[in-house]
Design a protein around this motif. Structure first.
Motif, PDB file in Angstrom:
ATOM      1  N   GLU A  37      14.020  37.829  68.153  1.00  0.00           N
ATOM      2  CA  GLU A  37      12.970  37.708  67.142  1.00  0.00           C
ATOM      3  C   GLU A  37      12.193  36.442  67.457  1.00  0.00           C
ATOM      4  OE1 GLU A  37      13.980  38.550  63.106  1.00  0.00           O
ATOM      5  OE2 GLU A  37      12.074  37.764  62.363  1.00  0.00           O
ATOM      6  N   GLU A  38      10.979  36.632  67.905  1.00  0.00           N
ATOM      7  CA  GLU A  38      10.203  35.506  68.419  1.00  0.00           C
ATOM      8  C   GLU A  38       8.755  35.616  67.983  1.00  0.00           C
ATOM      9  OE1 GLU A  38      11.606  33.091  70.161  1.00  0.00           O
ATOM     10  OE2 GLU A  38      13.560  34.060  70.413  1.00  0.00           O
ATOM     11  N   GLU A  39       8.126  34.474  67.875  1.00  0.00           N
ATOM     12  CA  GLU A  39       6.703  34.447  67.531  1.00  0.00           C
ATOM     13  C   GLU A  39       5.923  33.835  68.684  1.00  0.00           C
ATOM     14  OE1 GLU A  39       6.428  32.332  63.853  1.00  0.00           O
ATOM     15  OE2 GLU A  39       7.489  33.889  62.749  1.00  0.00           O
ATOM     16  N   TYR A  40       4.808  34.471  68.979  1.00  0.00           N
ATOM     17  CA  TYR A  40       3.963  33.999  70.077  1.00  0.00           C
ATOM     18  C   TYR A  40       2.534  33.825  69.589  1.00  0.00           C
ATOM     19  CZ  TYR A  40       7.801  35.245  73.162  1.00  0.00           C
ATOM     20  OH  TYR A  40       9.026  35.322  73.761  1.00  0.00           O
ATOM     21  N   LEU A  94       4.407  38.929  66.739  1.00  0.00           N
ATOM     22  CA  LEU A  94       5.823  38.892  66.381  1.00  0.00           C
ATOM     23  C   LEU A  94       6.600  39.887  67.239  1.00  0.00           C
ATOM     24  CD1 LEU A  94       8.099  37.999  64.395  1.00  0.00           C
ATOM     25  CD2 LEU A  94       7.388  39.919  62.950  1.00  0.00           C
ATOM     26  N   VAL A 143       6.872  28.417  67.729  1.00  0.00           N
ATOM     27  CA  VAL A 143       5.996  29.491  68.190  1.00  0.00           C
ATOM     28  C   VAL A 143       5.827  29.306  69.685  1.00  0.00           C
ATOM     29  CG1 VAL A 143       3.732  30.551  67.997  1.00  0.00           C
ATOM     30  CG2 VAL A 143       4.810  29.563  65.982  1.00  0.00           C
ATOM     31  N   ILE A 185      -0.061  35.618  64.346  1.00  0.00           N
ATOM     32  CA  ILE A 185       0.765  35.488  65.547  1.00  0.00           C
ATOM     33  C   ILE A 185       1.156  36.869  66.053  1.00  0.00           C
ATOM     34  CG2 ILE A 185       1.756  33.193  65.083  1.00  0.00           C
ATOM     35  CD1 ILE A 185       4.109  35.739  64.217  1.00  0.00           C
ATOM     36  N   THR A 240       0.371  40.139  63.615  1.00  0.00           N
ATOM     37  CA  THR A 240       0.384  39.900  62.163  1.00  0.00           C
ATOM     38  C   THR A 240      -0.966  39.369  61.677  1.00  0.00           C
ATOM     39  OG1 THR A 240       1.072  37.588  62.294  1.00  0.00           O
ATOM     40  CG2 THR A 240       2.823  39.242  62.329  1.00  0.00           C
TER      41      THR A 240
END
Ligand SMILES: [Zn+2]
Ligand SMILES: [Zn+2]
Length: 181
Positions: free
Chosen positions: A86-89, A57, A108, A55, A52
């Motif tokens: 659904e995860e953010e890294y 996604l 995150v 991050i 994004t």
């Protein structure tokens, strides 16, 4: 036990880009707060990772089959389970600067160098998707409280009919007479 890892070294350098992933692995169990649940088919994950700009996604799905133990009859049964991911890294530095819409801290997850380690997210998603009640079938008849017979397999010999007190007295008399003969 392997770990579901997605290589993101190229994606990290390309904001706006997206990467598809699909993998399956054999896990022997799912560790939960109340014990380990056996996993009896490969854990399949699939979805996309999007850069994004801030991050990475991850949006996708995990599916597998668990072996649960019925709350009522105590028999083991297979439970196919599907859960959304659904995860953010982000890298350690970036992870601290990302905040949610209302200032709420968003969880995150950290990147492991050029890899996303999906395992913790997959485990959490499966645990959240566990059913509240574990029943081998919609109408499990459970065990007889008197003799322990699994009533799904057949009725036991115990008399569980509600007894009319007047008939109970009669039954008592009959049993006595049978005993005398
Ligand atoms: Zn059952
Ligand atoms: Zn019984």
């Amino acid at each position: 036990m392997n770990v579901v890892k997605i290589g993101v070294s190229d994606l990290k350098a390309r904001p706006g880009d997206e990467l598809e992933f699909k993998a399956q692995e054999k896990w022997s169990y799912l560790a939960t707060a109340t014990g380990n649940i056996p996993i009896v088919s490969p854990v399949r994950v699939g979805g996309t990772v999007t850069n994004t700009g801030k991050i990475l996604l991850v949006k996708g799905q995990v599916a597998t089959t668990l072996e649960l133990t019925c709350d009522r009859c105590l028999e083991k049964y297979r439970y196919p389970i599907v859960a959304a991911l659904e995860e953010e890294y982000a890298g350690a530095a970036a992870a601290q600067t990302v905040a949610g819409e209302e200032g709420e801290p968003v969880e995150v997850r950290p990147l492991e160098g050029d890899f996303i380690d999906l395992k913790p997210a997959v485990e959490e998603a499966l645990i959240l998707a566990l059913p509240m009640k574990w029943l081998c079938r919609e109408i499990c008849r459970g065990l007889c409280p008197h003799c322990g017979q699994n009533l799904n397999e057949g009725q036991c010999q115990c008399d569980t009919r509600p007894v009319d007190p007047r008939l109970a007295v009669l039954g008592e008399l009959l049993r006595k007479r049978e005993g005398e003969n």
